[in-house]
Write an enzyme that holds these catalytic residues in place. Structure first.
Site, PDB file in Angstrom:
ATOM      1  N   HIS A 125       0.523  -0.924  -0.208  1.00 28.07           N
ATOM      2  CA  HIS A 125      -0.018  -0.002   0.334  1.00 28.07           C
ATOM      3  C   HIS A 125       0.722   0.976  -0.195  1.00 28.07           C
ATOM      4  O   HIS A 125      -0.190   2.596  -0.130  1.00 28.07           O
ATOM      5  CB  HIS A 125      -0.611  -0.005   1.362  1.00 28.07           C
ATOM      6  CG  HIS A 125      -2.471  -0.568   1.503  1.00 28.07           C
ATOM      7  ND1 HIS A 125      -3.253  -0.739   0.711  1.00 28.07           N
ATOM      8  CD2 HIS A 125      -2.444  -2.661   1.155  1.00 28.07           C
ATOM      9  CE1 HIS A 125      -3.975  -1.670   0.707  1.00 28.07           C
ATOM     10  NE2 HIS A 125      -2.902  -3.267   0.905  1.00 28.07           N
ATOM     11  N   ASP A 128       3.403   9.457  -1.059  1.00 33.30           N
ATOM     12  CA  ASP A 128       2.372   8.251  -1.088  1.00 33.30           C
ATOM     13  C   ASP A 128       1.633   7.447  -1.353  1.00 33.30           C
ATOM     14  O   ASP A 128       2.208   8.015  -2.730  1.00 33.30           O
ATOM     15  CB  ASP A 128       0.920   9.403  -0.105  1.00 33.30           C
ATOM     16  CG  ASP A 128       0.074   8.953   0.747  1.00 33.30           C
ATOM     17  OD1 ASP A 128       0.178   7.741   0.668  1.00 33.30           O
ATOM     18  OD2 ASP A 128      -0.711  10.175   1.524  1.00 33.30           O
TER      19      ASP A 128
END
Length: 480
Positions: free
Chosen positions: A158, A366
């Site tokens: 992730h 991110d």
């Protein structure tokens, strides 16, 4: 249909949309997937126990079966606070200056992954698909293979995968990647992170990789793919229409007394660029005194990993910046920054998003960032807000109609805020329409279906094709 076993570091007991306590993006995505695909969610309970016993706690909530184990304090310190969050997390977010290397961290990481493998083994049936999540459990697949598991197993990361020149600073980096190559499928959020991983296995391990990203290793082929995660669009938009959301919207609108509101919602983490965001907002206030008293920034930042020193430091820094900016600009009737260290249920957040004229989603790095997608989904299409998005978030590859910015540049972010506040309604509607289509069409269901389809060994779907973040266009003053 094969049963699905999802494995992650933490298991969050699924809750209804409006239930108390905000859930993170991973929890929301996995709960949504498991509600439609029978199976088990396995991981750590988040609780400490004096001596590890291997006891399994099984529950069923909201049509999802969860199975958890407890860990010893030493496990939590070395595996979670140590290797996962003081070694891998900063390194994978390009913060080599914050990365700590300690042999006890390595040992704790291996020990806890072994405990996961031992505890999970009795639950696995012959036809199960095993789907492991994130950086906490990279070697779990290899450990399950050593115990005789032959099931199809996939890993989804992730967070970003760092460039090779950074990753090789990790002691035993090749051993860690070799353990990952015991999965049948390795998924990444974007093509950028996938490319970084492929570059590593070619350059540092000398492995052959086919044109469709099949890595040849010890007589096997391991597929690597990009699967951008989305939100549960239908569930989120339904929650955004709930009474809780409407009340939250009205409460926040009333409190700003007609001012324009900017919102940020992030875990308290150095990767989120919160210090740089506050500096950028402070610069906007200084550079635009005529607009300053008409805006308020609401920053919601629930604390996380409070036992890690770097997280304690970021909290102190943000409190100081908030005090400095408010002290320099506030008056008796207006405070420019509202800084809140707590989480909110997603239904309330949906109401806050809809009340906000601008979302500042400006991480320094991110993997994806689901806040950006939730903000878009929550907007009133007739009068939508503007998304200001970091070009270094994975979401920037899909949400190209946001105002894309370099979060390191306070000047650029300040100018984006001004542009967003002055943006004509027609342009806001046009941008929102394109953003909403991307969020709706590339949701968590598509993410789940694409990953599971490839993991099952069926014909792989075409990799998602998304435009890269756009370069500056002088004719339209596009911000990058």
């Amino acid at each position: 249909m094969s049963r699905l076993i999802v494995v992650s570091n933490r298991v969050s007991v699924p809750q209804a949309m409006g239930a108390a306590g905000a859930q993170g993006g991973l929890a929301v995505a996995l709960s949504s997937a498991l509600r439609e695909h029978r199976g088990i969610w396995f991981g750590w309970s988040g609780k400490e126990i004096e001596t590890f016993t291997g006891h399994l706690d099984m529950q069923r909530n909201c049509d999802v079966t969860t199975v958890t184990i407890d860990l010893e304090p030493q496990d939590i310190d070395e595996y979670y606070n140590g290797y996962a969050n003081r070694t891998l997390w900063p390194l994978f977010h390009y913060r080599i200056d914050l990365t700590e290397y300690d042999r006890s961290f390595d040992e704790g990481y291996e020990r806890v992954n072994e405990r996961f493998a031992d505890s999970l083994l009795p639950l696995i049936e012959p036809d199960d698909l095993v789907w492991v999540h994130d950086y906490h459990l990279l070697p779990l697949g290899a450990m399950l293979r050593d115990k005789g598991v032959t099931n199809r197993m996939g890993l989804f990361l992730h967070i970003p995968w760092p460039p090779t020149r950074l990753f090789v600073s990790l002691p035993n980096h090749e051993q860690l990647v070799a353990s990952m190559l015991h999965y049948d499928l390795i998924g990444f959020q974007t093509e950028e992170w996938l490319d970084s991983f492929i570059h590593y296995v070619k350059k540092e391990m000398g492995l052959r990789v086919t044109d469709d990203c099949a890595i040849e290793y010890e007589g096997r082929q391991i597929l690597a793919r990009a699967f951008p995660i989305g939100i549960d669009f239908d569930e989120f938009t339904e929650g955004a229409r709930s009474q809780e959301a409407l009340e939250a919207h009205d409460r926040l609108k009333s409190s700003v007394r007609g001012r324009k509101m900017l919102i940020g919602v992030d875990r308290l983490d150095y990767s989120k660029g919160l210090g740089e965001r506050f500096d950028s907002f402070g610069r906007f206030l200084t550079d635009n005194p005529g607009m300053a008293k008409d805006v308020v920034l609401l920053q919601i930042a629930p604390p996380s990993r409070e036992d890690v020193a770097s997280y304690q430091q970021i909290r102190q820094d943000l409190e100081q910046k908030t005090g400095h900016i408010n002290g320099a600009h506030a008056d008796v009737a207006w405070v420019p920054i509202r800084y809140v260290n707590q989480g909110y249920p997603r239904s309330e957040l949906a109401g806050f998003y809809r009340a906000a004229n601008i979302a500042l989603v400006t991480p320094l790095r991110d993997g994806m960032n689901l806040v950006a997608k939730e903000y878009v989904a929550a907007q009133d299409p007739e009068d939508p807000g503007v998304l200001i998005l970091s070009q270094f978030a994975g979401a920037a590859h899909q949400l190209t109609d946001a105002l894309l910015v370099n979060p390191h540049s306070t000047e650029e972010v300040s100018e984006a805020i001004k542009r967003a506040l002055q943006m004509p309604l027609e342009e806001r509607r046009r941008r929102h329409q394109a953003l909403l289509a991307a969020v709706r069409d590339q949701d968590v269901v598509l993410w789940r279906e694409q990953f599971v389809t490839v993991l099952q060994g069926d014909a792989p779907p075409a990799p998602p094709q998304a435009e890269p973040p756009r370069a500056p266009d002088e004719s339209s003053s596009e911000l990058l």
